[in-house]
Write a protein that holds these residues in place. Structure first.
Motif, PDB file in Angstrom:
ATOM      1  N   SER A  52      13.731  54.468   8.046  1.00  0.00           N
ATOM      2  CA  SER A  52      15.179  54.651   8.173  1.00  0.00           C
ATOM      3  C   SER A  52      15.509  55.723   9.200  1.00  0.00           C
ATOM      4  O   SER A  52      16.613  55.731   9.756  1.00  0.00           O
ATOM      5  N   LEU A  96      24.854  54.601  20.677  1.00  0.00           N
ATOM      6  CA  LEU A  96      24.332  53.865  19.525  1.00  0.00           C
ATOM      7  C   LEU A  96      24.141  54.767  18.304  1.00  0.00           C
ATOM      8  O   LEU A  96      23.594  54.331  17.285  1.00  0.00           O
ATOM      9  N   GLY A 136      18.550  49.550  15.277  1.00  0.00           N
ATOM     10  CA  GLY A 136      19.339  50.027  14.147  1.00  0.00           C
ATOM     11  C   GLY A 136      18.709  51.156  13.365  1.00  0.00           C
ATOM     12  O   GLY A 136      19.125  51.447  12.232  1.00  0.00           O
ATOM     13  N   ARG A 179      18.465  50.625  19.308  1.00  0.00           N
ATOM     14  CA  ARG A 179      18.877  49.228  19.429  1.00  0.00           C
ATOM     15  C   ARG A 179      18.444  48.411  18.214  1.00  0.00           C
ATOM     16  O   ARG A 179      19.083  47.406  17.873  1.00  0.00           O
TER      17      ARG A 179
END
Length: 378
Positions: free
Chosen positions: A8, A168, A30, A28
């Motif tokens: 994570s 992002l 996530g 990118r």
């Protein structure tokens, strides 16, 4: 790691091309990512790299394939930024000394057999293929022109990637001093910054250039190190026709976004000495010599003036091959350590991010694992 324990949060140590490229690829995907650098971004080897995009001359098949994939990613980037002044594909021209070490004929045959686009040119034919070269400087054996090669200005690329990374949701911490990897219960748990603060993470990438072997050694691991000192001289802007990268016996030259040239050579690096306090002694005669050698191979032999120079470690593993991937004895501790930072920067970041996120070991990196330096492998 496997597909069911995707991290994570990931921490990246190093603000050069490997660190920033991997960070943006993780974002990118996530994954929450923090990038830590000892100073400003691109303050290390990426800021003083010739940054010639190539897979020229002889190298292992695996290394050649990886470099070709790296060039492919730059082609994709060039399509995304067609007007970028910091990324060009105007070819590369190389020639060897006029002595028994000259391998131009052999190298041409090797590249031709690989399907690597190469043209073997007599000195008088060079101007028809690429402008800006003084044909009198080319040795009688001729030169090889590789039309598919190019160059990138890494600080500009790193700035572009860093802006995307932040957009992002990525976090960048600069001026943090020397960070190390926090290891607990035999696995990477985050990083420890120079002031003692800890940042937790599920996986860590160490991409700190020439510092990688020493930082890894603190965890009892070994990566062979042949890192020398590199010197890159940048000239003031000048009107000149040269577009290709030149790799010649006495100097390598590439254009810069502002209209100047970046210069380096093996002999000039050997003239740099390290002072007792760890700083570098760069002689004026060395700087003047590089400018003179560059003028000698450029059409019209222009007078070149130095704008600035960079000096410091050039990351090179002990066996000359890249080092990418997870340390075999410390899960979730990944490293990136290689000389070919420019050519491999985008592809290495992509593949490392995928390995960190999924646990899938990419075949393109199979020959470049850090485990090859372990005692059993050595």
């Amino acid at each position: 790691m496997n597909a069911f324990n995707k991290p994570s949060k990931v921490a990246v140590i190093g603000g050069g091309i490997f660190g920033v490229s991997t960070a943006v690829h993780l974002a990118r995907l996530g994954i929450a990512t923090v990038l830590i650098n000892d100073g400003p971004l691109a303050n290390g080897a990426s800021g003083r790299s010739l940054a010639w995009l190539n897979s020229a001359r002889k190298r292992s098949d695996a290394y050649h394939r990886l470099r070709l994939a790296g060039i492919d990613r730059y082609r994709t980037l060039a399509a995304r930024y067609p007007d970028a002044s910091w990324l060009r594909f105007d070819g590369g021209l190389t020639w060897d000394p006029d002595d028994t070490s000259n391998e131009i004929a052999e190298v041409f045959g090797y590249e031709r057999d690989l399907g690597y686009h190469a043209q073997w040119l007599a000195p008088e034919k060079i101007a028809g293929a690429t402008p800006g070269v003084d044909a009198r400087a080319v040795t009688p054996q001729g030169a090889i022109f590789n039309p598919g090669e190019g160059w990138v200005d890494l600080p500009s690329l790193i700035d572009t990637l860093a802006r995307e990374f932040r957009s992002l949701g990525g976090e960048i911490v600069t001026e943090a001093g020397r960070a190390t990897v926090d290891i607990e219960s035999g696995r990477a748990r985050g990083i420890v910054m120079a002031d003692g603060r800890r940042r937790a993470a599920d996986a860590v990438l160490l991409a700190a250039g020439g510092e990688v072997p020493a930082i890894v050694a603190e965890a009892g691991q070994h990566i062979g190190d042949a890192t020398p000192v590199a010197l890159l001289v940048r000239t003031k802007p000048i009107r000149h026709r040269l577009k290709a990268v030149l790799n010649t016996p006495r100097v390598a030259i590439r254009p810069t976004p502002n209209g100047g040239f970046a210069l380096d050579s093996a002999w000039s690096e050997e003239e740099v000495s390290i002072k007792p306090d760890g700083s570098y002694d760069v002689r004026q005669s060395t700087l003047d010599g590089l400018l003179r050698e560059a003028s000698n191979v450029l059409e019209g032999n222009p007078s070149l003036e130095m704008e600035d120079y960079g000096v410091g470690p050039k990351p090179i593993p002990g066996d000359g091959e890249p080092v990418f991937g997870e340390l075999p004895s410390i899960p979730r501790y990944f490293v990136a350590f290689s000389h070919s930072g420019a050519t491999l920067g985008l592809i290495a970041g992509e593949l490392l991010a995928d390995e960190i996120a999924t646990g899938h070991r990419h075949p393109l990196l199979a020959g470049f694992r850090p485990g090859r330096f372990s005692p059993s492998q050595r």
